[in-house]
Design a protein around this motif. Structure first.
Motif, PDB file in Angstrom:
ATOM      1  N   TYR A  10       0.657  -1.126   0.095  1.00 59.10           N
ATOM      2  CA  TYR A  10       0.173  -0.152   0.277  1.00 59.10           C
ATOM      3  C   TYR A  10       0.826   1.526  -0.035  1.00 59.10           C
ATOM      4  CZ  TYR A  10      -3.131  -3.033   2.059  1.00 59.10           C
ATOM      5  OH  TYR A  10      -4.451  -4.948   2.162  1.00 59.10           O
ATOM      6  N   LEU A  51       4.560  -7.931  13.157  1.00 55.48           N
ATOM      7  CA  LEU A  51       2.964  -6.667  12.957  1.00 55.48           C
ATOM      8  C   LEU A  51       1.904  -7.178  13.030  1.00 55.48           C
ATOM      9  CD1 LEU A  51       3.556  -4.020  10.074  1.00 55.48           C
ATOM     10  CD2 LEU A  51       1.773  -5.563   9.790  1.00 55.48           C
ATOM     11  N   THR A  57      -0.896  -7.649  15.811  1.00 51.57           N
ATOM     12  CA  THR A  57      -2.648  -7.121  14.597  1.00 51.57           C
ATOM     13  C   THR A  57      -3.427  -8.916  15.317  1.00 51.57           C
ATOM     14  OG1 THR A  57      -1.197  -6.370  13.104  1.00 51.57           O
ATOM     15  CG2 THR A  57      -3.530  -7.280  12.902  1.00 51.57           C
ATOM     16  N   ALA A  84     -10.316 -17.719   1.373  1.00 51.92           N
ATOM     17  CA  ALA A  84      -9.010 -18.576   1.172  1.00 51.92           C
ATOM     18  C   ALA A  84      -9.028 -18.244  -0.233  1.00 51.92           C
ATOM     19  CB  ALA A  84      -8.046 -18.995   1.480  1.00 51.92           C
ATOM     20  N   GLY A  85      -8.324 -17.901  -1.742  1.00 51.82           N
ATOM     21  CA  GLY A  85      -8.248 -18.270  -2.924  1.00 51.82           C
ATOM     22  C   GLY A  85      -7.875 -19.514  -3.737  1.00 51.82           C
ATOM     23  N   LYS A 110      -4.265 -23.540   0.130  1.00 46.71           N
ATOM     24  CA  LYS A 110      -4.852 -22.966   1.117  1.00 46.71           C
ATOM     25  C   LYS A 110      -6.005 -23.021   2.097  1.00 46.71           C
ATOM     26  CE  LYS A 110      -3.014 -18.455  -1.787  1.00 46.71           C
ATOM     27  NZ  LYS A 110      -3.054 -17.181  -2.206  1.00 46.71           N
ATOM     28  N   TYR A 169     -13.137 -18.873  -2.178  1.00 44.37           N
ATOM     29  CA  TYR A 169     -14.275 -17.607  -2.556  1.00 44.37           C
ATOM     30  C   TYR A 169     -13.741 -17.383  -3.771  1.00 44.37           C
ATOM     31  CZ  TYR A 169     -10.431 -14.402  -0.133  1.00 44.37           C
ATOM     32  OH  TYR A 169      -9.391 -13.931  -0.607  1.00 44.37           O
ATOM     33  N   SER A 192      -9.520  -8.151   5.453  1.00 47.52           N
ATOM     34  CA  SER A 192      -8.618  -7.418   5.282  1.00 47.52           C
ATOM     35  C   SER A 192      -8.327  -7.739   3.351  1.00 47.52           C
ATOM     36  CB  SER A 192      -7.315  -7.881   5.724  1.00 47.52           C
ATOM     37  OG  SER A 192      -7.084  -9.213   5.434  1.00 47.52           O
ATOM     38  N   PHE A 204      -9.477  -4.385   8.880  1.00 46.46           N
ATOM     39  CA  PHE A 204      -8.144  -3.743   8.568  1.00 46.46           C
ATOM     40  C   PHE A 204      -7.698  -3.455   7.462  1.00 46.46           C
ATOM     41  CE2 PHE A 204      -6.428  -8.069   9.335  1.00 46.46           C
ATOM     42  CZ  PHE A 204      -7.453  -8.744   9.119  1.00 46.46           C
ATOM     43  N   GLY A 205      -8.143  -3.993   6.353  1.00 51.81           N
ATOM     44  CA  GLY A 205      -7.128  -4.026   4.913  1.00 51.81           C
ATOM     45  C   GLY A 205      -7.821  -3.374   3.732  1.00 51.81           C
ATOM     46  N   ARG A 265     -12.918   0.818  11.781  1.00 49.67           N
ATOM     47  CA  ARG A 265     -12.041   0.587  10.880  1.00 49.67           C
ATOM     48  C   ARG A 265     -10.483   1.050  11.432  1.00 49.67           C
ATOM     49  NH1 ARG A 265      -7.227   0.208   8.276  1.00 49.67           N
ATOM     50  NH2 ARG A 265      -7.079   0.101   6.076  1.00 49.67           N
TER      51      ARG A 265
HETATM   52  P1  NDP Z   1      -1.455 -12.084   3.431  1.00 51.28           P
HETATM   53  O1  NDP Z   1      -0.241 -12.745   3.523  1.00 51.28           O
HETATM   54  O2  NDP Z   1      -2.460 -12.275   3.678  1.00 51.28           O
HETATM   55  O3  NDP Z   1      -1.934 -11.644   1.713  1.00 51.28           O
HETATM   56  C1  NDP Z   1      -2.763 -10.981   0.980  1.00 51.28           C
HETATM   57  C2  NDP Z   1      -3.824 -11.862   1.106  1.00 51.28           C
HETATM   58  O4  NDP Z   1      -4.700 -11.313   0.489  1.00 51.28           O
HETATM   59  C3  NDP Z   1      -3.063 -12.722  -0.775  1.00 51.28           C
HETATM   60  O5  NDP Z   1      -2.517 -14.104  -0.483  1.00 51.28           O
HETATM   61  C4  NDP Z   1      -4.711 -13.049  -0.449  1.00 51.28           C
HETATM   62  O6  NDP Z   1      -4.850 -14.266  -0.545  1.00 51.28           O
HETATM   63  C5  NDP Z   1      -5.982 -12.375   0.078  1.00 51.28           C
HETATM   64  N1  NDP Z   1      -6.236 -11.047  -1.344  1.00 51.28           N
HETATM   65  C6  NDP Z   1      -7.857 -11.554  -1.575  1.00 51.28           C
HETATM   66  N2  NDP Z   1      -7.872 -10.275  -2.982  1.00 51.28           N
HETATM   67  C7  NDP Z   1      -6.483  -9.735  -2.971  1.00 51.28           C
HETATM   68  C8  NDP Z   1      -5.981  -8.947  -4.618  1.00 51.28           C
HETATM   69  N3  NDP Z   1      -7.133  -8.705  -4.639  1.00 51.28           N
HETATM   70  N4  NDP Z   1      -4.849  -8.832  -4.030  1.00 51.28           N
HETATM   71  C9  NDP Z   1      -3.869  -8.988  -3.372  1.00 51.28           C
HETATM   72  N5  NDP Z   1      -4.507  -9.833  -2.378  1.00 51.28           N
HETATM   73  C10 NDP Z   1      -5.927 -10.618  -2.568  1.00 51.28           C
HETATM   74  O7  NDP Z   1      -0.687 -10.443   3.763  1.00 51.28           O
HETATM   75  P2  NDP Z   1      -0.951 -10.180   5.343  1.00 51.28           P
HETATM   76  O8  NDP Z   1      -0.121 -11.061   6.423  1.00 51.28           O
HETATM   77  O9  NDP Z   1       0.657  -9.210   5.132  1.00 51.28           O
HETATM   78  O10 NDP Z   1      -1.549  -8.596   5.667  1.00 51.28           O
HETATM   79  C11 NDP Z   1      -2.885  -8.795   5.362  1.00 51.28           C
HETATM   80  C12 NDP Z   1      -3.598  -8.051   4.914  1.00 51.28           C
HETATM   81  O11 NDP Z   1      -4.021  -7.292   6.818  1.00 51.28           O
HETATM   82  C13 NDP Z   1      -3.683  -7.362   5.160  1.00 51.28           C
HETATM   83  O12 NDP Z   1      -4.804  -6.779   3.759  1.00 51.28           O
HETATM   84  C14 NDP Z   1      -3.030  -6.467   5.502  1.00 51.28           C
HETATM   85  O13 NDP Z   1      -3.002  -4.543   4.605  1.00 51.28           O
HETATM   86  C15 NDP Z   1      -3.611  -6.357   6.779  1.00 51.28           C
HETATM   87  N6  NDP Z   1      -2.930  -5.863   8.122  1.00 51.28           N
HETATM   88  C16 NDP Z   1      -3.858  -4.568   8.600  1.00 51.28           C
HETATM   89  C17 NDP Z   1      -3.385  -4.516   9.691  1.00 51.28           C
HETATM   90  C18 NDP Z   1      -4.014  -3.775  10.892  1.00 51.28           C
HETATM   91  O14 NDP Z   1      -3.725  -2.762  11.962  1.00 51.28           O
HETATM   92  N7  NDP Z   1      -4.678  -2.540   9.639  1.00 51.28           N
HETATM   93  C19 NDP Z   1      -1.821  -4.851   9.799  1.00 51.28           C
HETATM   94  C20 NDP Z   1      -1.661  -5.952   9.513  1.00 51.28           C
HETATM   95  C21 NDP Z   1      -2.056  -6.357   8.065  1.00 51.28           C
HETATM   96  P3  NDP Z   1      -5.757 -15.217  -1.384  1.00 51.28           P
HETATM   97  O15 NDP Z   1      -5.541 -15.804  -2.188  1.00 51.28           O
HETATM   98  O16 NDP Z   1      -6.200 -17.256  -0.206  1.00 51.28           O
HETATM   99  O17 NDP Z   1      -7.175 -14.554  -1.452  1.00 51.28           O
END
Ligand code: NDP
Length: 325
Positions: free
Chosen positions: A46, A122, A126, A171-172, A176, A191, A215, A237-238, A262
């Motif tokens: 991001y 992190l 979280t 999960a995708g 997974k 999904y 997220s 949260f994401g 949020r």
């Molecule tokens: P992940 O390892 O969970 O990777 C992100 C996952 O999101 C992907 O593997 C994918 O899983 C899924 N996803 C769904 N749609 C999309 C898309 N269009 N493009 C890419 N990925 C997609 O990441 P993190 O563990 O680092 O973080 C998970 C989430 O938590 C993030 O959104 C992050 O910003 C959020 N976060 C928020 C925090 C907060 O305090 N607000 C703190 C820490 C993380 P799949 O293929 O299974 O769909």
């Protein structure tokens, strides 16, 4: 001099450039850390793309582990030689050595490796605030958690199981989903091949869930609300699929007096004492064996662009770390 990964402009993964930077001495309230590993998080994407604003140019990275090499005045919880790990802002963790605020830097228990430290701060903090500090969740409650096989996801599956919370994951792909179930999800819905609202309705016998932890953002937001019981809580949260836009709060009333929040980790760990106590809780979960940190991708810092591409193309599971020194 320290090697560091910098961006000069917002953009794709090829904006990530390795440079040599001077490292100063720590001032009051600061610490100098020599990194062993840093963690890769979706927030780094991001920030790289400009969805979240950062000052440019900047070194990215919000999480790392390493050894304290110097402390500034007023820092009493750290000393040179301490093994440490942290999640903190501003970004700057993708480097060999840095000076940073000491408040969020935590001494790493002996049982926890540098690799685990960089993979879990992190993401694990979280999960700590999502489960314990956002909305009351008790044993027997059912939570829907999207992207359950990711870095935050696999920690959430195990943490929920350890608290007696029924976590339904999404999960995708099927691999997974199997991983999320192995780590503690009671069900996991692919999904991409199934309508997750229909599946949640079936799995819960039309009762639906108490809380949704979302997220993924734009792609799942509407469906997430449809999975909630009346008075349920949606924790957004994401935004891995893009940010939620043009939200009409009136919809919360129509769908059963729902609640939405949020949160961000950085509000929770801003206070030194609270951050250290959340970290102690996380360390206890790891040391007890209730939560294991799964690292599925490890690269050298030089491979940072490739690592970003893998994460944003949904090719990863669990945590990703970068070896620094
Ligand atoms: P992940 O390892 O969970 O990777 C992100 C996952 O999101 C992907 O593997 C994918 O899983 C899924 N996803 C769904 N749609 C999309 C898309 N269009 N493009 C890419 N990925 C997609 O990441 P993190 O563990 O680092 O973080 C998970 C989430 O938590 C993030 O959104 C992050 O910003 C959020 N976060 C928020 C925090 C907060 O305090 N607000 C703190 C820490 C993380 P799949 O293929 O299974 O769909």
């Amino acid at each position: 001099m320290s090697k560091a990964v910098i961006i000069h402009n917002y953009g794709g993964a090829d904006e990530l450039t390795i440079v040599d930077m001077d490292v100063s001495k720590p001032s009051f309230g600061e610490v100098k850390v020599q990194h062993k590993y840093c963690g890769l998080n979706y927030i780094d994407i991001y920030q790289r793309t400009g969805l979240y604003n950062v000052e440019l140019p900047t070194v990215l990275g919000m999480e790392a582990s390493g050894t304290v090499v110097a402390v500034g005045g007023g820092v009493s919880h750290l000393k040179p030689g301490d093994r440490v790990a942290y999640a903190s802002q501003p970004p700057g963790a993708y480097c060999e050595e840095r000076v940073m605020p000491a408040a969020q830097v935590c001494v790493l228990p002996e049982k926890i490796s540098f690799q685990e430290g960089a993979a879990m701060m992190l993401k694990g903090l979280t999960v700590e605030y999502l489960i314990h500090r956002t909305t009351p969740i008790k044993k027997g409650d059912t939570v829907l958690f999207h992207a359950a096989a990711g870095g935050v996801g696999l920690i959430a599956c195990q943490w929920a199981r350890s608290e007696g919370i029924n976590l339904i994951g999404t999960a995708g792909n099927d691999q997974k989903c199997a991983l999320a179930v192995k780590y503690g999800a009671v069900h996991c819905i692919n999904y991409n091949t199934h309508d997750f609202v229909e599946e949640v309705t079936k799995i819960t016998n039309k009762q639906k869930v108490d809380v949704v932890m979302d997220s993924v953002g734009a792609a799942t937001f509407d469906g997430s609300m449809d999975c909630l019981k009346p008075l349920g809580m949606l924790i957004c949260f994401g935004n891995a699929s893009g940010p939620v836009e043009n939200f009409n709060v009136g919809v919360l009333g129509q769908k059963g007096s729902l609640k939405v929040t949020r949160p961000t980790l950085f509000t929770h760990i801003d206070d030194h004492k609270k951050c250290q106590s959340m970290a102690a809780h996380l360390f206890k979960k790891i040391e007890s064996g209730e939560v294991k940190i799964r690292i599925d991708q490890e690269y050298s810092l030089a491979k940072i662009s490739y690592a970003h591409k893998q994460l944003e193309q949904r090719k990863t599971t669990g945590s990703t770390i970068l070896k620094v020194t």
